[in-house]
Each structure stands twice: as structure tokens, then as C-alpha cells.
Design a protein around this motif. Structure first.
Motif, PDB file in Angstrom:
ATOM      1  N   LEU A  11       3.698  -8.341  -5.697  1.00 50.71           N
ATOM      2  CA  LEU A  11       3.251  -7.215  -4.891  1.00 50.71           C
ATOM      3  C   LEU A  11       2.193  -6.391  -5.614  1.00 50.71           C
ATOM      4  O   LEU A  11       1.168  -6.030  -5.027  1.00 50.71           O
ATOM      5  CB  LEU A  11       4.451  -6.333  -4.520  1.00 50.71           C
ATOM      6  CG  LEU A  11       4.146  -5.077  -3.704  1.00 50.71           C
ATOM      7  CD1 LEU A  11       3.483  -5.431  -2.373  1.00 50.71           C
ATOM      8  CD2 LEU A  11       5.428  -4.270  -3.468  1.00 50.71           C
ATOM      9  N   ALA A  14      -1.131  -8.392  -5.735  1.00 54.33           N
ATOM     10  CA  ALA A  14      -1.749  -8.522  -4.421  1.00 54.33           C
ATOM     11  C   ALA A  14      -2.342  -7.208  -3.950  1.00 54.33           C
ATOM     12  O   ALA A  14      -3.440  -7.161  -3.371  1.00 54.33           O
ATOM     13  CB  ALA A  14      -0.724  -9.034  -3.413  1.00 54.33           C
ATOM     14  N   LYS A  15      -1.622  -6.104  -4.184  1.00 54.63           N
ATOM     15  CA  LYS A  15      -2.127  -4.798  -3.780  1.00 54.63           C
ATOM     16  C   LYS A  15      -3.327  -4.385  -4.623  1.00 54.63           C
ATOM     17  O   LYS A  15      -4.232  -3.696  -4.133  1.00 54.63           O
ATOM     18  CB  LYS A  15      -1.008  -3.755  -3.874  1.00 54.63           C
ATOM     19  CG  LYS A  15      -0.026  -3.819  -2.722  1.00 54.63           C
ATOM     20  CD  LYS A  15      -0.714  -3.533  -1.410  1.00 54.63           C
ATOM     21  CE  LYS A  15       0.218  -3.470  -0.241  1.00 54.63           C
ATOM     22  NZ  LYS A  15      -0.487  -3.191   1.034  1.00 54.63           N
ATOM     23  N   GLN A  18      -6.243  -6.278  -3.095  1.00 53.00           N
ATOM     24  CA  GLN A  18      -6.610  -5.641  -1.827  1.00 53.00           C
ATOM     25  C   GLN A  18      -7.408  -4.361  -2.071  1.00 53.00           C
ATOM     26  O   GLN A  18      -8.430  -4.104  -1.414  1.00 53.00           O
ATOM     27  CB  GLN A  18      -5.339  -5.318  -1.031  1.00 53.00           C
ATOM     28  CG  GLN A  18      -5.594  -4.569   0.271  1.00 53.00           C
ATOM     29  CD  GLN A  18      -4.300  -4.232   0.991  1.00 53.00           C
ATOM     30  OE1 GLN A  18      -3.298  -4.960   0.883  1.00 53.00           O
ATOM     31  NE2 GLN A  18      -4.289  -3.124   1.720  1.00 53.00           N
ATOM     32  N   PRO A  39       1.707 -14.161  -2.490  1.00 50.40           N
ATOM     33  CA  PRO A  39       2.413 -12.916  -2.824  1.00 50.40           C
ATOM     34  C   PRO A  39       3.354 -12.437  -1.716  1.00 50.40           C
ATOM     35  O   PRO A  39       2.999 -12.427  -0.536  1.00 50.40           O
ATOM     36  CB  PRO A  39       1.259 -11.930  -3.042  1.00 50.40           C
ATOM     37  CG  PRO A  39       0.141 -12.789  -3.548  1.00 50.40           C
ATOM     38  CD  PRO A  39       0.258 -14.068  -2.773  1.00 50.40           C
ATOM     39  N   TYR A  40       4.550 -12.044  -2.137  1.00 52.72           N
ATOM     40  CA  TYR A  40       5.554 -11.551  -1.197  1.00 52.72           C
ATOM     41  C   TYR A  40       6.280 -10.357  -1.800  1.00 52.72           C
ATOM     42  O   TYR A  40       6.161 -10.063  -2.991  1.00 52.72           O
ATOM     43  CB  TYR A  40       6.547 -12.651  -0.814  1.00 52.72           C
ATOM     44  CG  TYR A  40       7.288 -13.280  -1.965  1.00 52.72           C
ATOM     45  CD1 TYR A  40       8.479 -12.742  -2.448  1.00 52.72           C
ATOM     46  CD2 TYR A  40       6.813 -14.448  -2.568  1.00 52.72           C
ATOM     47  CE1 TYR A  40       9.166 -13.324  -3.492  1.00 52.72           C
ATOM     48  CE2 TYR A  40       7.502 -15.044  -3.617  1.00 52.72           C
ATOM     49  CZ  TYR A  40       8.670 -14.486  -4.077  1.00 52.72           C
ATOM     50  OH  TYR A  40       9.354 -15.065  -5.123  1.00 52.72           O
ATOM     51  N   GLU A  41       7.036  -9.656  -0.954  1.00 52.29           N
ATOM     52  CA  GLU A  41       7.814  -8.497  -1.398  1.00 52.29           C
ATOM     53  C   GLU A  41       9.237  -8.949  -1.730  1.00 52.29           C
ATOM     54  O   GLU A  41       9.824  -9.755  -1.012  1.00 52.29           O
ATOM     55  CB  GLU A  41       7.815  -7.418  -0.318  1.00 52.29           C
ATOM     56  CG  GLU A  41       6.411  -6.936   0.034  1.00 52.29           C
ATOM     57  CD  GLU A  41       6.420  -5.639   0.826  1.00 52.29           C
ATOM     58  OE1 GLU A  41       7.393  -4.884   0.708  1.00 52.29           O
ATOM     59  OE2 GLU A  41       5.438  -5.384   1.544  1.00 52.29           O
ATOM     60  N   TYR A  60       5.851 -11.670   3.344  1.00 50.16           N
ATOM     61  CA  TYR A  60       4.585 -11.822   2.631  1.00 50.16           C
ATOM     62  C   TYR A  60       3.728 -10.567   2.714  1.00 50.16           C
ATOM     63  O   TYR A  60       3.743  -9.840   3.711  1.00 50.16           O
ATOM     64  CB  TYR A  60       3.826 -13.022   3.179  1.00 50.16           C
ATOM     65  CG  TYR A  60       4.539 -14.325   2.919  1.00 50.16           C
ATOM     66  CD1 TYR A  60       4.545 -14.891   1.655  1.00 50.16           C
ATOM     67  CD2 TYR A  60       5.243 -14.972   3.939  1.00 50.16           C
ATOM     68  CE1 TYR A  60       5.219 -16.076   1.404  1.00 50.16           C
ATOM     69  CE2 TYR A  60       5.921 -16.154   3.692  1.00 50.16           C
ATOM     70  CZ  TYR A  60       5.910 -16.698   2.427  1.00 50.16           C
ATOM     71  OH  TYR A  60       6.588 -17.853   2.180  1.00 50.16           O
ATOM     72  N   VAL A  61       2.947 -10.341   1.655  1.00 54.37           N
ATOM     73  CA  VAL A  61       2.081  -9.165   1.588  1.00 54.37           C
ATOM     74  C   VAL A  61       0.900  -9.314   2.533  1.00 54.37           C
ATOM     75  O   VAL A  61       0.508  -8.356   3.205  1.00 54.37           O
ATOM     76  CB  VAL A  61       1.580  -8.945   0.147  1.00 54.37           C
ATOM     77  CG1 VAL A  61       0.711  -7.685   0.061  1.00 54.37           C
ATOM     78  CG2 VAL A  61       2.757  -8.837  -0.822  1.00 54.37           C
ATOM     79  N   HIS A  62       0.330 -10.501   2.599  1.00 55.77           N
ATOM     80  CA  HIS A  62      -0.830 -10.761   3.455  1.00 55.77           C
ATOM     81  C   HIS A  62      -0.656 -12.082   4.191  1.00 55.77           C
ATOM     82  O   HIS A  62       0.073 -12.970   3.728  1.00 55.77           O
ATOM     83  CB  HIS A  62      -2.125 -10.851   2.625  1.00 55.77           C
ATOM     84  CG  HIS A  62      -2.444  -9.631   1.832  1.00 55.77           C
ATOM     85  ND1 HIS A  62      -2.397  -9.605   0.446  1.00 55.77           N
ATOM     86  CD2 HIS A  62      -2.822  -8.380   2.218  1.00 55.77           C
ATOM     87  CE1 HIS A  62      -2.731  -8.407   0.014  1.00 55.77           C
ATOM     88  NE2 HIS A  62      -2.985  -7.647   1.062  1.00 55.77           N
ATOM     89  N   TRP A 283      10.409  -1.631  -6.195  1.00 53.75           N
ATOM     90  CA  TRP A 283       9.357  -2.001  -5.250  1.00 53.75           C
ATOM     91  C   TRP A 283       8.252  -0.971  -5.154  1.00 53.75           C
ATOM     92  O   TRP A 283       7.066  -1.301  -5.157  1.00 53.75           O
ATOM     93  CB  TRP A 283      10.026  -2.227  -3.891  1.00 53.75           C
ATOM     94  CG  TRP A 283       9.149  -2.191  -2.700  1.00 53.75           C
ATOM     95  CD1 TRP A 283       8.401  -3.227  -2.202  1.00 53.75           C
ATOM     96  CD2 TRP A 283       8.929  -1.079  -1.821  1.00 53.75           C
ATOM     97  NE1 TRP A 283       7.736  -2.815  -1.072  1.00 53.75           N
ATOM     98  CE2 TRP A 283       8.046  -1.516  -0.820  1.00 53.75           C
ATOM     99  CE3 TRP A 283       9.406   0.237  -1.795  1.00 53.75           C
ATOM    100  CZ2 TRP A 283       7.625  -0.671   0.205  1.00 53.75           C
ATOM    101  CZ3 TRP A 283       8.983   1.071  -0.783  1.00 53.75           C
ATOM    102  CH2 TRP A 283       8.106   0.613   0.199  1.00 53.75           C
ATOM    103  N   LEU A 287       4.173  -1.328  -5.479  1.00 54.20           N
ATOM    104  CA  LEU A 287       3.367  -1.016  -4.296  1.00 54.20           C
ATOM    105  C   LEU A 287       2.260  -0.025  -4.612  1.00 54.20           C
ATOM    106  O   LEU A 287       1.108  -0.191  -4.185  1.00 54.20           O
ATOM    107  CB  LEU A 287       4.276  -0.451  -3.196  1.00 54.20           C
ATOM    108  CG  LEU A 287       3.588  -0.021  -1.905  1.00 54.20           C
ATOM    109  CD1 LEU A 287       3.089  -1.236  -1.141  1.00 54.20           C
ATOM    110  CD2 LEU A 287       4.551   0.803  -1.040  1.00 54.20           C
TER     111      LEU A 287
END
Length: 385
Positions: A11, A14-15, A18, A39-41, A60-62, A283, A287
Motif C-alpha cells: 500500500l 503504490a500510494k 500514485q 499492490p493490495y490492502e 487491490y489498490v489500483h 494500514w 496509506l
């Protein structure tokens, strides 16, 4: 054109990727992940996904197309074996090298292990394997009355399993919440039919269950260990970066090398409110930390000063926690803990340092404002329920 490399496709990573694109970074973004999944949470893995209340595509994040559409070079099933900070490159397990101008380490943490064939809950494959095994009549022995351990126990019991929890502390969550609130969670699980064995440790996992430190043997079809996690700091340590409980960073998530940053579970960052380094394995830290690290890599003036926050769902109990209980000298309750609808405030010298709302909603902002204010509070003004 600059190249930014992110090691760790969870996460936080991936963030960060982004945010780099949202902030207008036009250079190359390389996101490297050891897992084969994009990527997943992780919270759903021990909550709704484990319980079968959510499908896999929700974690999934995206979407898969996002990485192509945003020119993020996502390399899955790939491990970074070495960081060569003086040469600004990372070595990969296929023998290749990837240069970088700025590097973000977001490698997360790995579960602490027990001797023997235990199951763990860290990856989507772990959750999937347990989800398929949980069924009525299956005996599950959970080692560790931690957050992960109790969420796993709740999922197993909800699926109809016979569940036993083994914990060396005198009650559940004893170190995290203290004996009184830990006992509340213990009563919750006992009321659902979970057998709780406190004050005893699992010395070894066997093919038929566990051997306790006392020598007693407990049998089970399935043993799941939830005894904490260890940050993956090996790459950073080998690269000569400063490491404590995690990779040490300043408030902008910059490590001891100006071109290397760290975020998520692996980062031990200096928090200006507490005046010390803290490491948060939840989390919300990933994030929000990923975007802070990305902006820091871009040279923006940023500070990662969000309060630690996490939540849990167990049976009919929903809870949110904010702050840090370290050094508290008093716990004040508003509402009735026995009814599972209350707010607990941890105070130090009359100031709120942490708060937990149980089945009470829309009060997190108020609790966090009290923590940030740093002023002594009138106890009668706290939420009364």
C-alpha cells in the motif's frame, strides 16, 4: 530524466507511485514487489476477505490498467538483493541492476515465526489458504491473542470452527491495551465459544497441534500464529543506513542518506508531536506515509505527523484507536465497557494521549483533536455516551 525507484509494492509503495504522478513527476517510476500480486490492502485479509464477505478484486489498490495508464513500471515477483547507495542503484534477484536518482524503501514487515508447521496471515495467499480451510467442525488453534490473532479467531469461529487461543500474557492484548480492556476482548471471545489459554506459551508447532512451554500438548487441525511482525530492514542495514527498530527517518521520511526514503511498516520516523521516533504497523500509516514520502522525494516541505490510527472488527464489535498509550497514568471511560459501546481515553498528567471508540462512531476527529491539543482536559467534558 530522473528515475525514482520504490522497493516494496504494498500500500505505501503504490500510494507513493500514485502521488508522484498526481504531483506531476514526469520521470521514470519503477515499483518493485517480491509478491506476484499487484499492490493490495492488508486489513481485509484478516477481516472481511478472510470471512468470505468480500471478493478478491476488492482488496487491490489500483486496477491492473492503472500502472500502464500512468507509466508505472510495475515489476512483480522480483526481489531487490542489494542497495548500492553510493552508486545509486539496486541489484535484483535476476542479476540485473536498476539505477535510481531517488529511492523509497517500503518493504514492510514479516511475521515472527514459531518452530514447526504453523500458518501465518500476512499475504493474500495466506488469507486464501485459511479461508478455504475454515469450516464447521475444523479445530483451529491460534497462537497469540494479538490483533491479528483475535481477528483470525473471530473469523474462524464465525465460520463454525472450534477455536482455542494460546497467549503467554495474562489476558488478550495486555501490552497494547492493559489488563482491563484486554479482559473485555477476552470476554467477547469467550462469549462466542472460544477457549482461551492465558499464561502459557507455545514452544513448538507439531503436525498435530502445539507443544506448550509447560510440556502439555494441544491438538488441532490447523495452527495459526499471530505473534507479531519484524520490519524488513536487511536491505537498509546492509546499505549502511541508520536502523533502530525500523529504518530511522526524519519527519519527512528521509533516511540517513539524502536520496533514500522509507515509509510504511519498515519506517521508524521522528514524530514531532511525541518528540521521538516511532514505528507504526497499521494500514493508515502506509496509506498516508507513502504520499508523504513521494512529496519528500520531490523536494516538497512535508512532515509525516498523523497520529497512529488503527481499527478492528470482531463479531459485533467495531473499534477505532488513535494515539499512543506510552507513559499514560490513567484510563477514563465514557459509556459502559460491559455493553460494548463506549469510549476509553488514556491520559498522562491530565492530557489525552490516546483514545479508543468501541461501537461509537464519528468521534475520531474529536479524539485526535484532544490528543493534538496537549492541554489538560476537564474529564466531565469528555464524550459521555
Amino acid at each position: 530524466m530522473a528515475t525514482f525507484v520504490i522497493v516494496g509494492a504494498g500500500l505505501a509503495g503504490a500510494k507513493a507511485a500514485q502521488t508522484l504522478r498526481e504531483e506531476g513527476f514526469a520521470g521514470e517510476v519503477v515499483l518493485i514487489g517480491a509478491e506476484s500480486e499487484r499492490p493490495y490492502e492488508r486489513p481485509p485479509l484478516s477481516k472481511e476477505y478472510l470471512q468470505g464477505r468480500a471478493e478478491r478484486d476488492t482488496i487491490y489498490v489500483h486496477e491492473p490498467s492503472w500502472y500502464v495508464d500512468n507509466a508505472v513500471d510495475l515489476r512483480l515477483g522480483t526481489r531487490v538483493t542489494r542497495i548500492e547507495r553510493d552508486d545509486h542503484l539496486v541489484r535484483l534477484d535476476d542479476g540485473s541492476r536498476q539505477p535510481y536518482d531517488k529511492l523509497l524503501i517500503a518493504t514492510g514487515a514479516v511475521p515472527r515465526r514459531l518452530p514447526g508447521p504453523a500458518h501465518y496471515l500476512r499475504t493474500v495467499e495466506d488469507s486464501e489458504a485459511l479461508r478455504q480451510r475454515f469450516a464447521p467442525g475444523v479445530s483451529v488453534l491460534v497462537v497469540g491473542a494479538s490483533w491479528i490473532g483475535l481477528e483470525t479467531a473471530a473469523a474462524a469461529r464465525t465460520a463454525g470452527c472450534d477455536v482455542t487461543v494460546v497467549e503467554p500474557e495474562p489476558t488478550a492484548l495486555n501490552k497494547a491495551l492493559g489488563p482491563e480492556l484486554g479482559a473485555m476482548f477476552a470476554r467477547l471471545h469467550a462469549g462466542k465459544g472460544v477457549e482461551l489459554r492465558f499464561g502459557t506459551a507455545a514452544a513448538e508447532v507439531t503436525p498435530t497441534g502445539v507443544r506448550l512451554s509447560s510440556g502439555e500438548r494441544l491438538t488441532a487441525d490447523l495452527v495459526v500464529a499471530g505473534i507479531g511482525a519484524v520490519p524488513e530492514v536487511g536491505l537498509a542495514r546492509d546499505a549502511g543506513l541508520d536502523v533502530g527498530q525500523g529504518i530511522l527517518t526524519d519527519p519527512a521520511l528521509r533516511t540517513s542518506h539524502p536520496d533514500v526514503f522509507a515509509a510504511g511498516d519498515v519506517a521508524e520516523f521522528f514524530h514531532p508531536l511525541y518528540g521521538r521516533h516511532i514505528r507504526v504497523e497499521h494500514w493508515a500509516n502506509a496509506l498516508h506515509g507513502g504520499p508523504v514520502a513521494a512529496r519528500s522525494m520531490l523536494g516538497h516541505e512535508v512532515v509525516h505527523d498523523r497520529l497512529p490510527y488503527f481499527y478492528t472488527d470482531q463479531y459485533e464489535l467495531g473499534m477505532e484507536f488513535s494515539g499512543d498509550v506510552e507513559g499514560h497514568d490513567e484510563v477514563v471511560y465514557r459509556g459502559d465497557p460491559a455493553s460494548l459501546e463506549f469510549v476509553a481515553y488514556w491520559l498522562r498528567e491530565g492530557r489525552v494521549v490516546a483514545g479508543m471508540n468501541v461501537n461509537v462512531w464519528d468521534v475520531v476527529d474529536e479524539i485526535q483533536e484532544l490528543i493534538r491539543s496537549g492541554v489538560s482536559v476537564d474529564r466531565t467534558s469528555l464524550w459521555k455516551g
